[in-house]
Design a protein around this motif. Structure first.
Motif, mmCIF file in Angstrom:
data_model
loop_
_atom_site.group_PDB
_atom_site.id
_atom_site.type_symbol
_atom_site.label_atom_id
_atom_site.label_comp_id
_atom_site.label_asym_id
_atom_site.label_seq_id
_atom_site.Cartn_x
_atom_site.Cartn_y
_atom_site.Cartn_z
ATOM 1 N N MET A 4 -15.638 -33.374 5.380
ATOM 2 C CA MET A 4 -14.478 -33.558 5.524
ATOM 3 C C MET A 4 -13.850 -34.335 4.091
ATOM 4 S SD MET A 4 -13.982 -32.347 8.434
ATOM 5 C CE MET A 4 -15.224 -31.661 8.782
ATOM 6 N N THR A 5 -13.005 -33.628 3.631
ATOM 7 C CA THR A 5 -12.490 -34.217 2.417
ATOM 8 C C THR A 5 -11.114 -35.323 2.586
ATOM 9 O OG1 THR A 5 -11.059 -32.169 1.942
ATOM 10 C CG2 THR A 5 -13.279 -32.232 0.947
ATOM 11 N N LYS A 6 -10.406 -35.009 3.394
ATOM 12 C CA LYS A 6 -9.099 -35.896 3.536
ATOM 13 C C LYS A 6 -8.568 -35.404 4.863
ATOM 14 C CE LYS A 6 -5.989 -32.870 1.119
ATOM 15 N NZ LYS A 6 -5.084 -32.824 -0.066
ATOM 16 N N THR A 7 -7.688 -36.449 5.338
ATOM 17 C CA THR A 7 -6.950 -36.174 6.785
ATOM 18 C C THR A 7 -5.814 -35.199 6.215
ATOM 19 O OG1 THR A 7 -5.628 -38.084 6.331
ATOM 20 C CG2 THR A 7 -7.505 -38.333 7.810
ATOM 21 N N LYS A 8 -5.122 -34.447 7.137
ATOM 22 C CA LYS A 8 -4.229 -33.507 6.674
ATOM 23 C C LYS A 8 -2.751 -33.924 7.696
ATOM 24 C CE LYS A 8 -2.174 -29.958 4.903
ATOM 25 N NZ LYS A 8 -2.074 -29.884 3.558
ATOM 26 N N THR A 9 -3.034 -34.097 9.104
ATOM 27 C CA THR A 9 -2.059 -34.280 10.031
ATOM 28 C C THR A 9 -2.094 -35.650 10.530
ATOM 29 O OG1 THR A 9 -3.441 -33.502 11.764
ATOM 30 C CG2 THR A 9 -2.326 -31.701 10.489
ATOM 31 N N LEU A 10 -0.839 -36.122 11.336
ATOM 32 C CA LEU A 10 -0.984 -37.116 12.052
ATOM 33 C C LEU A 10 -1.620 -37.269 13.004
ATOM 34 C CD1 LEU A 10 2.740 -38.281 11.151
ATOM 35 C CD2 LEU A 10 0.716 -39.307 10.182
ATOM 36 N N THR A 11 -2.048 -36.023 13.487
ATOM 37 C CA THR A 11 -2.674 -35.886 15.042
ATOM 38 C C THR A 11 -4.057 -35.449 14.771
ATOM 39 O OG1 THR A 11 -2.189 -33.620 14.863
ATOM 40 C CG2 THR A 11 -0.592 -35.024 16.046
ATOM 41 N N LEU A 33 -8.039 -32.637 9.940
ATOM 42 C CA LEU A 33 -8.943 -33.031 8.478
ATOM 43 C C LEU A 33 -9.257 -31.628 7.723
ATOM 44 C CD1 LEU A 33 -11.595 -34.879 10.527
ATOM 45 C CD2 LEU A 33 -10.479 -35.720 8.695
ATOM 46 N N VAL A 34 -9.323 -31.795 6.289
ATOM 47 C CA VAL A 34 -9.353 -30.817 5.466
ATOM 48 C C VAL A 34 -10.819 -30.723 5.369
ATOM 49 C CG1 VAL A 34 -9.262 -29.852 3.138
ATOM 50 C CG2 VAL A 34 -7.267 -31.111 4.491
ATOM 51 N N ALA A 35 -11.429 -29.475 5.366
ATOM 52 C CA ALA A 35 -12.861 -29.336 5.272
ATOM 53 C C ALA A 35 -12.955 -28.123 4.290
ATOM 54 C CB ALA A 35 -13.582 -28.775 6.847
ATOM 55 N N ARG A 36 -14.204 -28.294 3.643
ATOM 56 C CA ARG A 36 -14.587 -26.832 2.968
ATOM 57 C C ARG A 36 -16.147 -26.765 3.139
ATOM 58 N NH1 ARG A 36 -11.312 -26.271 -1.440
ATOM 59 N NH2 ARG A 36 -9.626 -27.804 -1.692
ATOM 60 N N SER A 37 -16.597 -25.610 2.699
ATOM 61 C CA SER A 37 -17.859 -25.121 2.933
ATOM 62 C C SER A 37 -18.895 -25.846 2.027
ATOM 63 C CB SER A 37 -18.158 -23.646 2.960
ATOM 64 O OG SER A 37 -17.913 -23.194 1.791
ATOM 65 N N ARG A 42 -7.880 -21.182 -1.112
ATOM 66 C CA ARG A 42 -8.684 -21.762 -2.036
ATOM 67 C C ARG A 42 -9.945 -22.479 -1.450
ATOM 68 N NH1 ARG A 42 -5.112 -25.274 -5.644
ATOM 69 N NH2 ARG A 42 -3.957 -24.995 -3.935
ATOM 70 N N GLY A 43 -10.393 -21.851 -0.394
ATOM 71 C CA GLY A 43 -11.491 -22.648 0.287
ATOM 72 C C GLY A 43 -11.435 -23.797 1.155
ATOM 73 N N ALA A 44 -10.079 -24.309 1.281
ATOM 74 C CA ALA A 44 -9.689 -25.344 2.107
ATOM 75 C C ALA A 44 -9.393 -25.009 3.654
ATOM 76 C CB ALA A 44 -8.865 -26.159 1.557
#
Length: 163
Positions: free
Chosen positions: A1-8, A11-15, A52-54
């Motif tokens: 998990m690279t960072k949060t994305k939403t208030l709910t 999470l942003v994930a990449r392979s 872009r892989g996210a």
């Protein structure tokens, strides 16, 4: 998990390097390393491709940004049985006969064996000299592999082939 994305809790994930993105709705994952005051496991509830892989991934039971922030930096592990059969990287023995190419030096040699050690797999590479070279098969060195061309592209540390 690279960072949060939403208030709910999204999470942003990449392979992982060299692997396809494998998370899908309903998949049970374990978060590693485990975090205090955060779930150790969760089921994927939704995946959205951001390009872009996210991917933005939401999990059952993770519904706030506070909990999601504790999981930033974690990896998702899944059971091998839950993956499609063709999703995994080539098994070690399948790399025998592949050509190893270094990003800087170009062609290095042919992989003649894959040795399983406690820390990682080691590629035994015939470089055309009297002895063979052992190269660790780790994510940090692996750039990509091409099954059709039978090549493994790696970014080897300077001096590794001289050992």
């Amino acid at each position: 998990m690279t960072k949060t994305k939403t208030l709910t809790g999204g999470l942003v994930a990449r392979s992982a390097s060299g692997l396809p993105f494998l998370l899908h709705e309903g998949l049970l994952v374990a978060f590693v390393p485990p975090q205090l005051d955060a779930p150790r496991r969760a089921r994927v509830s939704h995946v959205r491709d951001e390009g872009r892989g996210a991917y933005v991934v939401t999990f059952e039971g993770i519904s706030s940004i506070d909990v999601a922030e504790r999981l930033v930096g974690c990896h998702c592990l899944v059971r091998r049985a839950d993956l499609p059969g063709d999703a995994l990287m080539l098994e070690g023995e399948d790399l025998v006969g592949f050509h190893l190419i270094d990003c800087t030096l170009g062609p290095v040699g042919t992989i003649t064996d894959v040795i399983s050690s406690p820390g990682q797999l080691l590629l035994e590479v015939d470089c055309g000299r009297a002895d063979v070279v052992l190269v660790p098969l780790v994510d940090d060195l692996l750039v990509e592999w091409d099954e059709d061309a039978c090549t493994v592209l790696m970014d080897l540390p300077a001096g590794l082939l001289d050992v």
